[in-house]
Structure formats: structure tokens, C-alpha cells
Design an enzyme around this catalytic site. Structure first.
Site, PDB file in Angstrom:
ATOM      1  N   GLU A   1       4.701  -6.010   1.830  1.00  0.00           N
ATOM      2  CA  GLU A   1       4.352  -6.497   0.485  1.00  0.00           C
ATOM      3  C   GLU A   1       4.172  -5.341  -0.496  1.00  0.00           C
ATOM      4  OE1 GLU A   1       0.721  -8.527   1.452  1.00  0.00           O
ATOM      5  OE2 GLU A   1       1.746 -10.278   2.240  1.00  0.00           O
ATOM      6  N   PRO A   2       5.222  -4.582  -0.788  1.00  0.00           N
ATOM      7  CA  PRO A   2       5.051  -3.451  -1.702  1.00  0.00           C
ATOM      8  C   PRO A   2       4.864  -3.927  -3.146  1.00  0.00           C
ATOM      9  CG  PRO A   2       7.364  -3.713  -1.123  1.00  0.00           C
ATOM     10  CD  PRO A   2       6.600  -4.731  -0.304  1.00  0.00           C
TER      11      PRO A   2
ATOM     12  N   CYS B   1     -15.332   3.369 -26.458  1.00  0.00           N
ATOM     13  CA  CYS B   1     -16.653   3.940 -26.698  1.00  0.00           C
ATOM     14  C   CYS B   1     -17.336   4.377 -25.402  1.00  0.00           C
ATOM     15  CB  CYS B   1     -17.496   2.898 -27.419  1.00  0.00           C
ATOM     16  SG  CYS B   1     -16.612   2.186 -28.810  1.00  0.00           S
ATOM     17  N   GLU B   2     -16.657   5.180 -24.617  1.00  0.00           N
ATOM     18  CA  GLU B   2     -17.244   5.656 -23.364  1.00  0.00           C
ATOM     19  C   GLU B   2     -16.750   7.062 -23.078  1.00  0.00           C
ATOM     20  OE1 GLU B   2     -17.226   3.146 -19.986  1.00  0.00           O
ATOM     21  OE2 GLU B   2     -17.136   1.313 -21.180  1.00  0.00           O
TER      22      GLU B   2
ATOM     23  N   TYR C   1     -10.702   4.882 -10.334  1.00  0.00           N
ATOM     24  CA  TYR C   1     -10.363   5.543  -9.061  1.00  0.00           C
ATOM     25  C   TYR C   1     -10.175   7.050  -9.201  1.00  0.00           C
ATOM     26  CZ  TYR C   1      -8.524   0.740  -8.928  1.00  0.00           C
ATOM     27  OH  TYR C   1      -8.361  -0.612  -9.081  1.00  0.00           O
TER      28      TYR C   1
ATOM     29  N   ARG D   1      -7.353   2.916 -14.578  1.00  0.00           N
ATOM     30  CA  ARG D   1      -7.256   3.569 -13.268  1.00  0.00           C
ATOM     31  C   ARG D   1      -7.977   4.918 -13.173  1.00  0.00           C
ATOM     32  NH1 ARG D   1      -3.315   4.928 -10.811  1.00  0.00           N
ATOM     33  NH2 ARG D   1      -4.041   4.159  -8.826  1.00  0.00           N
TER      34      ARG D   1
ATOM     35  N   ARG E   1       3.024  -1.382  -5.881  1.00  0.00           N
ATOM     36  CA  ARG E   1       3.039  -0.120  -6.615  1.00  0.00           C
ATOM     37  C   ARG E   1       4.333   0.678  -6.422  1.00  0.00           C
ATOM     38  NH1 ARG E   1      -1.677   2.826  -7.426  1.00  0.00           N
ATOM     39  NH2 ARG E   1      -2.605   1.689  -5.696  1.00  0.00           N
TER      40      ARG E   1
ATOM     41  N   GLY F   1       0.787  -1.239   0.000  1.00  0.00           N
ATOM     42  CA  GLY F   1       0.000   0.000   0.000  1.00  0.00           C
ATOM     43  C   GLY F   1       0.812   1.279   0.000  1.00  0.00           C
TER      44      GLY F   1
END
Ligand code: LLP
Length: 443
Positions: free
Chosen positions: A300-301, A370-371, A343, A339, A303, A258
Site C-alpha cells: 500500500e504505497p 502565529c507560531e 515530525y 510536517r 508517499r 511506508g
């Protein structure tokens, strides 16, 4: 490669979102690991992801240096390929996997199974079978119902080592969807309502399971060490209660991952040493207070090792003015980077491979899907003369982009190219129409 005094250099004087090796190169180019990004876009096509091997390795090493007595377990979900498995093995890290697929991939490279931690709030029968067959070091128990299930399947006489994932009741993480330490969501077993202690008692009653410690994962993109310190306090208090109730001293504490990465210049992203200092200080203090021996730490990295090492490359397909807005549409989008849509994640963008004296203007970089929500980077500064054919580079793209890429609109998932010391090599090829077609086996 000579360095030009341009915008890029000025960006580098602010906290950078670019890998250490990034330098400006002639003709408005940027080189990463000594390799021109414009050339890579030419050779591999776009969209493409470039990964700076040395950046990954040095970030892995920084974690090991910061916590020399701990186990550093890389979270494969951020991005994994066979080369990445090798890099982690060579740098002395473990691997956090959450599926049989990730685990099988590690096994193809002979990654030491005892350095693997298997996660999952709902592990499938195949996940568990594979974990037990390959002999992973730790399985993290995330619900009551898997305790007996795992115990019943342990092969041989030796007990399987497990951790119990607890919910410490701490809110941390950049977005509600990636907060996993607070009450009322699907992960872990609550400390507050007694579920965690009940699970511990049940695991201790299983001779085929060896409970080595507690695990928690607070969330993702946490830019302060404080939530980790609070987690340490709550987990050490629980270790003490377990000792008092069962007479066992659990030797391990896994605090999950995290740790934040910088996506925009100036984003807070404390170095591993800053998290490490606060965590170890609190661990020593809490253990002294509760009179328990200091457990061995695991972090537990994912990112913080991988995001800063990746750069996404796109080519501009169209430029459109709509009201007061300028939209620059590129040949990728939410299929390679979901992402922003998921988020509200923000990125910076830089044009590469062409010099221009045009003034900058505020632009929104959108994808080709298409959004209306297919936005890659809202309100970024790009030259006014940006035009179809130009190459755009998006730094901080190494984590949770390729690994979360989808087959949406059958545009094909992009290739991943590693760069190091002036050389590049393809880690993953582009997904082709033939890949899609060959899965379509019914008529
Ligand atoms: N350990 C566990 C048990 C996890 O669930 C995760 C991430 C990690 C470690 C690594 O967390 P990191 O250090 O990478 O933040 N897709 C989201 C992130 C989801 C994270 C899921 N679990 C995003 O793109 O922001």
C-alpha cells in the site's frame, strides 16, 4: 526549453529530490512537465502545489513492474483528488481508503470497489455503512469490537472479505509518531500477546465474514527493506499457526505501505524493485520453511508514489535578520505543510523565476502563521539577495501536505495544479474566504 548549466543541474547530478521531468529554464526558472513554475505561480497565485502527472504514473507503474503478481494499493491519505483516483484506476492500482469521504470520492469516479481496501483503527458507523453499501474489496479489521459489528451489517447473502491487521512488534519508521508496527500503540492486534490469533478465531466463526488474510503496516518513511522481510517472517509464521489450529490456509498477505521518499538530496529511498526483491525472497523462504503455500501479496504505497511528484510554490513576504539567523517568511506555512512542525521533517528550497549571481547563504524559511514552530525549511541555502516577491519552490511536497492542510488562520488551503506534456490543469482550486464564511452558519 533550454537547459542552463546552473545550480539546479548540479543538484540533478546528486540523487534528486525533483521529478524526472524537472529542468532548469531561462531566467532562473524551473519547468516541470514542460510547464514553467514561475508562470504557474503567476497564474494561480501562491502558495500553490504543482503535481507532475507523469511522475505519479511512472512511480505507480514502477510498483506494478516490481511486484507483477501482487496487488498495488495506493494509500489515498497521501493525497487524493478525482484526477488521482482516475490515474490509479488507469494504472491498474487499488485504493486504500480510511474514511467514508475518501471512499465516496473514489466512487464518484466509478473506481472499481473490489479494488478498494478500507482501513481505520476506529471506523465510524458511516465508514462501515459506506464500505458495505459500495461493496469494497477488503475491510481491514483493527479491533475485536468491530468483528461482530461488521458481520451484522453485511448486506445480501455473500460474505464480506476482511483482513485482520496484526501488530508484528517491529519498530520502523522515520519518527515515533509514524511508527505503527510496534507494541503499545493504537493500531492492530498484537501477535505477541495472542490478540491477533483470538481475533482470527472470532472472524473465522462469523459466516458473514470471509477472512482472506493478514495485514500489517509497520510505519512510514522506512528506508530499508529489512523491516518488511522481518514482518514477512512473523506473519508467515502466524499463517502457519492459523493453519495448524483451524485447518484454514489464508491466501493473502498485505504488508501495508511506508516506503521511503527522498526529501533531501542523498536521502535513501530504495526503488520499488529493491523492496520487492527482498520481500519476495523472504516470502518464498518463509513459506518453504513453514510449509504454507505462498500467499498473494498486497502493498500500500502512498508517499513513495506521491511525495516526489509534488512541488510547493510560495512567494516571499519578508526577509529578516534575527541575531545570526536569516528568516525568509513566505505566504504559506504550517497550514499547508504541517510536517516540519509535527515530525521535524526537512526540505530543500530553491528560488525560481529570477537569475542571480549573489552568493548563497544559510537561511531558514518560515511560514506566516502565529507560531514560532511554523518553520518550513531549516538551514537551507538561498541567494543572499532573496527578497519579497521572489518565488520559492519546495520539491518532494506531493504527499501528506495538501491532504493534511488545515484552515489555520483562515489563510485558505492552496490550489493543486497538475502538469503534463507542456500543459497544466487545475485539480483543486484555492479555498477562499467565501468557503470559510459559508460554513459559518450560526450567529
Ligand atoms: N497503509 C496504511 C494502513 C497506512 O496507515 C499508511 C499510512 C499507508 C498504507 C501509506 O504509508 P506511506 O507509504 O504513505 O508511508 N502524515 C505522516 C504519514 C502518516 C502515514 C499514515 N499511514 C507524514 O507526513 O509523514
Amino acid at each position: 526549453m533550454t537547459t542552463e548549466p546552473d545550480l539546479f543541474v548540479r543538484e540533478l547530478s546528486a540523487p534528486s529530490v525533483w521529478p524526472d521531468s524537472a529542468v532548469s529554464a531561462p531566467g532562473g526558472d524551473v519547468a516541470l512537465g514542460g510547464v514553467s513554475l514561475a508562470e504557474l505561480a503567476e497564474r494561480h497565485g501562491t502558495p500553490a502545489y504543482v503535481l507532475d502527472e507523469e511522475e505519479v504514473r511512472s512511480r505507480a507503474r514502477a510498483w506494478r513492474r516490481a511486484l507483477p503478481d501482487a496487488d498495488i494499493v495506493y494509500a489515498a491519505k497521501a493525497f487524493v483528488s478525482r484526477a488521482v483516483v482516475d490515474w490509479m484506476a488507469e494504472e491498474g492500482l487499488g485504493l486504500d481508503v480510511c474514511s467514508a469521504g475518501e471512499l465516496e470520492l473514489a466512487a464518484t469516479r466509478g473506481f472499481p470497489p473490489e479494488r478498494v481496501v478500507m482501513h481505520g483503527n476506529a471506523k465510524s458507523p458511516q465508514d462501515l455503512r459506506t464500505a458495505l453499501r459500495l461493496g469494497v474489496g477488503r475491510i481491514v479489521i483493527d479491533s475485536d469490537c468491530e468483528i461482530a459489528r461488521i458481520a451484522a451489517q453485511v448486506p445480501g447473502a455473500e460474505a464480506q472479505r476482511v483482513l485482520v491487521r496484526v501488530l508484528p512488534g517491529i519498530e520502523a519508521g522515520a519518527h515515533r509518531k509514524i511508527q505503527t508496527g510496534s507494541e503499545g500503540q493504537k493500531f492492530g492486534l498484537s501477535i505477541a500477546n495472542g490478540d491477533a490469533e483470538d481475533a482470527v478465531a472470532r472472524v473465522l466463526g462469523q459466516p458473514k465474514l470471509e477472512l482472506t488474510g493478514l495485514h500489517c503496516h509497520l510505519g512510514s518513511q522506512i528506508a530499508s527493506p529489512e523491516p518488511y522481510a522481518e514482518a514477512v517472517r512473523r506473519l508467515v509464521a502466524l499463517l502457519a499457526r492459523i493453519r495448524d489450529r483451524h485447518g484454514v490456509t489464508l491466501p493473502e498477505l498485505d504488508l501495508g505501505g511506508g516506503f521511503a521518499a527522498a526529501y533531501l538530496p542523498g536521502d535513501p529511498a530504495p526503488p520499488p524493485a529493491a523492496y520487492a526483491r527482498r520481500i519476495t525472497e523472504e516470502l518464498d523462504r518463509s513459506c518453504a520453511e513453514f510449509g504454507v503455500p505462498t500467499p498473494r501479496l498486497t502493498v500500500e504505497p502512498g508517499r513513495s508514489i506521491m511525495a516526489p511528484a509534488g512541488v510547493a510554490l510560495y512567494r516571499v513576504l519578508s526577509v529578516k535578520r534575527s541575531g545570526a539567523q536569516v528568516f525568509v517568511a513566505v505566504d504559506g506555512g504550517m497550514s499547508d505543510n504541517p510536517r516540519p512542525a509535527l515530525y521535524g521533517a526537512r526540505y530543500t528550497v530553491r528560488m525560481v523565476g529570477r537569475s542571480t549571481a549573489a552568493p548563497m547563504r544559510t537561511t531558514t524559511v518560515v511560514g506566516r502563521h502565529c507560531e514560532a514552530g511554523d518553520i518550513l525549511a531549516q538551514d537551507v541555502e538561498l541567494p543572499e539577495d532573496v527578497r519579497p516577491g521572489d518565488i520559492l519552490a519546495v520539491p518532494a511536497s506531493g504527499a501528506y501536505q495538501v491532504s493534511m492542510a488545515s484552515g489555520y488562520n483562515m489563510t485558505g488551503r492552496p490550489p493543486v495544479v497538475a502538469v503534463s506534456q507542456g500543459r497544466s490543469r487545475l485539480l483543486m482550486r484555492r479555498e477562499t474566504f467565501e468557503d470559510h464564511r459559508s460554513r459559518d452558519v450560526g450567529l
